[in-house]
Design an enzyme around this catalytic site. Structure first.
Site, PDB file in Angstrom:
ATOM      1  N   LYS A 192       0.806  -1.228   0.000  1.00 20.06           N
ATOM      2  CA  LYS A 192       0.000   0.000   0.000  1.00 20.06           C
ATOM      3  C   LYS A 192       0.837   1.275   0.000  1.00 20.06           C
ATOM      4  CE  LYS A 192      -3.355  -2.719  -0.107  1.00 20.06           C
ATOM      5  NZ  LYS A 192      -3.969  -3.028  -1.400  1.00 20.06           N
ATOM      6  N   GLU A 197      -3.466   7.491   7.698  1.00 19.85           N
ATOM      7  CA  GLU A 197      -4.200   8.341   6.761  1.00 19.85           C
ATOM      8  C   GLU A 197      -5.236   9.149   7.518  1.00 19.85           C
ATOM      9  OE1 GLU A 197      -4.528   5.568   2.741  1.00 19.85           O
ATOM     10  OE2 GLU A 197      -6.341   6.174   3.782  1.00 19.85           O
ATOM     11  N   HIS A 202     -16.674  -2.863   5.615  1.00 21.31           N
ATOM     12  CA  HIS A 202     -15.656  -2.536   4.612  1.00 21.31           C
ATOM     13  C   HIS A 202     -15.807  -3.362   3.340  1.00 21.31           C
ATOM     14  CE1 HIS A 202     -13.605   0.015   7.470  1.00 21.31           C
ATOM     15  NE2 HIS A 202     -13.562  -0.970   8.333  1.00 21.31           N
ATOM     16  N   ARG A 225      -6.439  -6.625 -10.790  1.00 28.59           N
ATOM     17  CA  ARG A 225      -7.176  -7.832 -11.199  1.00 28.59           C
ATOM     18  C   ARG A 225      -8.548  -7.417 -11.700  1.00 28.59           C
ATOM     19  NH1 ARG A 225     -10.848  -7.462  -7.050  1.00 28.59           N
ATOM     20  NH2 ARG A 225      -9.971  -6.781  -5.075  1.00 28.59           N
TER      21      ARG A 225
END
Lengths: 501, 163
Positions: free
Chosen positions: A118, A202, A237, A294
């Site tokens: 990430k 974040e 999520h 993907r």
């Protein structure tokens, strides 16, 4: 480059069936792989060949790189399509395929690695001029630095695992006093999920929407985007309803997000289909979150509005063909909505509900597509994601697509296990969905606190149950009379009882 | 057939009657509706109330039925109601507790000598895959228990006698 004539699908469930269908339409030979829990699953029955991988647990079957590559070699497959999940974003698997002389239908292993980590994906985005959610670029070990960075971007903040996604290792921290304990928990969760305890930070955006851009890139340097998908309807999520276009995306924002996505895909040398996920805040500013290297679960909504078949394009790109169109030739027409049909119980916190499907009646008719991985009589195993099917609806505009989706959900009938069909129908019927006034927190926030607006017709429900009980007793008292077959037997009652054994 | 239905935490008395192969008269609480019902596909039931059509599926559960209707799924718990007449007979009679229908004894909750109050559970009988707790209609001491757990009994069989 050698032509692709035979494709092994390294997956199961609805996505394996979806890929097999594309192969069949292209005249390609198909190879399925399966675990012991899936011996009679639909993807096995639908393929030309099927090769056993191992026992039910994914770690002993679908996640075994050596087993899948061996099956591909044994079957003489030219290419492997990984679907999504399992080995789809595993660079080692892509490398193992290449080493065995098999085409991996997806990006290069280095790209999977770069975008899978990430923090390196964030760094690549920044270098490509793509805005990212304010936060740290690198994983941070030192607590004082983390605390200082949190103050800099402003609370609330999110702690995220550098090594993976899927909602694991994510902690929301509302104030400085909670930071230390949240860091400890995020680190241990990330360590156990990904074997990598590094976390970064974040800013937690409030009122944001999850909007993603589909990109396609061929091996000849051509990159296009296929517009956006709105994916803000989520629980735990995970997305449950997606649509294209998004009511929150103006033509100008669409163009900007498309251009940013193409720029980033180009920068990392992307090849094949990929998706860039963004958060768009209340003011309409997009922030890059991550890239999925993907095919995406929700790709059918893009297929509806563009008229393209993404799986076929993936295979053609992997075979070395150039994209058969340019950006100017791709159009977004009408509106498409997807509902994910899960075997789960919304009344029990969306707990998976494995079991045997006794009756399955999928909707059809104008503008409806049901990408299912199961049939009546199939067992939904405990080992895997309980996604049964993806139901998509297309309409000339959003209202027609939504009306078709509501109509189709009312037709959908699954007996034998719990599903989220009624829950999805409730969302479709909600004024907030109709107006488009929702964000990523809506399902678990405002919606969860509301009483359902619609009530089933109680008297009909009770009468139906009472008549069933009445007929069941009558049937039981008549079983010795051979010439008189009770109506309930003809109705398949015996089949259900067999299914319960 | 008299039943007690439990839906969404509410209980209601239900009675089903049918003459021959005609429509069903279903009384729910004090509301009576007439339905024409036909089996339609696996576990499907096509209901007509007047000309209003309902496409329903019913699925057996341990406690009743799960009813599917237009994408909604509702659990309906059902138990066979001991009729008022039978209850009264028990209260007046020689304190004999009998099986209201053929079934299997799941649990015996009392033994000889047990003191019971009116409404105490005595025996649990399973019939039609539903468990029904048979209750003492009046207070008394158990004189004899005529069944054991696991035993199959006919309708009307003597189960427990009170003194």
């Amino acid at each position: 480059m050698k032509p692709i004539r035979k494709v092994l699908v390294a997956n199961r469930g609805e996505i394996a069936v979806r890929v097999l269908r594309a192969c069949r339409e292209m005249g390609l030979q198909t190879v399925a792989v399966y675990s012991d829990a899936d011996r009679t699953a639909r993807h096995v029955r639908q393929a030309d060949e099927a090769h056993r991988l191992g026992p039910g647990p994914a770690s002993e079957s679908y996640l075994r790189i050596d087993g899948v590559v061996e099956a591909a070699t044994r079957s003489g497959a030219d290419a492997v399509h990984p679907g999504y999940g399992f080995l789809a974003e595993n660079a080692d698997f892509a490398r193992a395929c290449a080493a065995a002389g098999i085409v991996f239908i997806g990006p290069r292993p280095e790209t999977i690695e770069l975008m899978g980590e990430k923090t390196s994906a964030r760094r690549a985005a920044i270098e490509a001029g793509v805005p990212v959610v304010p936060g740290t670029v690198e994983p941070i070990e030192d607590h004082a630095v983390l605390a200082r960075e949190a103050e800099r971007v402003g609370y609330p903040v999110l702690l995220k695992a550098a090594g993976g996604g899927g909602g694991k290792g994510i902690r929301r921290v509302a104030s400085p006093k909670d930071l230390a304990s949240a860091v400890a928990r995020a680190r241990s969760e990330a360590e156990s999920a990904f074997g990598d305890g590094r976390v970064y930070l974040e800013k937690a955006l409030t009122g944001a929407r999850h909007i993603e851009i589909q990109v396609l890139a061929d091996g000849h340097g051509q990159v296009v985007h296929l517009f956006e998908r709105e994916c803000s309807i989520q629980r735990r999520h995970q997305k449950i309803i997606e649509e294209s276009p998004s009511v929150a995306v103006s033509p100008a924002l669409r163009e900007r997000m498309g251009a940013l996505s193409v720029a980033l895909a180009r920068r990392v040398g992307y090849v094949n289909a990929g998706t860039l996920e963004f958060l768009v805040d209340a003011s309409g500013e997009p922030y890059f979150l991550e890239m999925n290297t993907r095919l995406q679960v929700e790709h059918p909504v893009t297929e509806w509005v563009t008229g393209l078949d993404l799986v076929k394009l993936q295979i053609r790109i992997a075979a070395g063909e150039a994209l058969p169109f340019t950006q100017a030739e791709v159009h977004q027409r009408g509106h498409a909505i997807e509902c994910r049909i899960y075997a789960e119980d919304p009344d029990l916190g969306f707990l998976p509900s494995p079991g045997r499907i006794t009756v399955l009646r999928a909707p059809a008719g104008p503008g409806i597509r049901d990408d299912s991985g199961v049939d009546a009589g199939d067992e939904v195993p405990i080992h895997y994601d309980p996604l049964l099917s993806k139901l998509t609806a297309y309409g000339a505009d959003r209202a027609e697509a939504a009306a078709r989706m509501s109509r189709a959900l009312a037709e959908y009938r699954v007996l034998g296990l719990a599903t989220n069909v009624a829950f999805l129908a409730r969302i479709l019927a909600h004024p907030a969905f109709a107006s488009g006034a929702f964000d990523i927190g809506w399902v678990e926030g405002p919606l969860a606190r509301e009483e359902p607006r619609t009530q089933p017709p109680w008297e009909i429900v009770i009468a139906a149950a009472a008549i069933a009980a009445f007929e069941e007793r009558r049937a039981a008292s008549r079983t010795t009379v051979r010439h008189e077959v009770p109506v309930w037997r003809r109705a398949g009652w015996d089949d259900q009882q067999r299914g319960r054994l | 057939m008299r039943l007690e239905a439990e839906v969404a935490g509410r209980r209601v008395r239900v009675e089903v009657r049918r003459r021959g192969e005609g429509p069903y008269d279903v009384t729910i609480g004090d509301r009576q509706i007439q339905l024409e019902a036909r089996a339609a596909g696996p576990m499907g039931l096509s209901l007509l109330v007047g000309n209003r059509s309902h496409d329903v599926a019913v699925e057996r559960t341990p406690t009743g039925f799960r009813v599917h209707l237009a994408g909604e799924v509702v659990e309906v718990g059902l138990s066979e109601a001991v009729s008022a007449a039978m209850g009264a007979a028990v209260a007046r009679g020689p304190a004999r507790i009998t099986a209201p229908m053929p079934g299997k004894i799941v649990r015996v909750l009392v033994g000889p000598g047990t003191e019971v109050e009116a409404g105490d559970g005595v025996v649990v009988v399973e019939a039609m895959k539903m468990e029904n707790e048979l209750k003492a209609a009046r207070a008394g001491r158990v004189r004899a228990v005529h069944v054991r757990e696991g035993q199959a009994v006919d309708g009307g069989a003597l189960l427990v006698e009170l003194e």
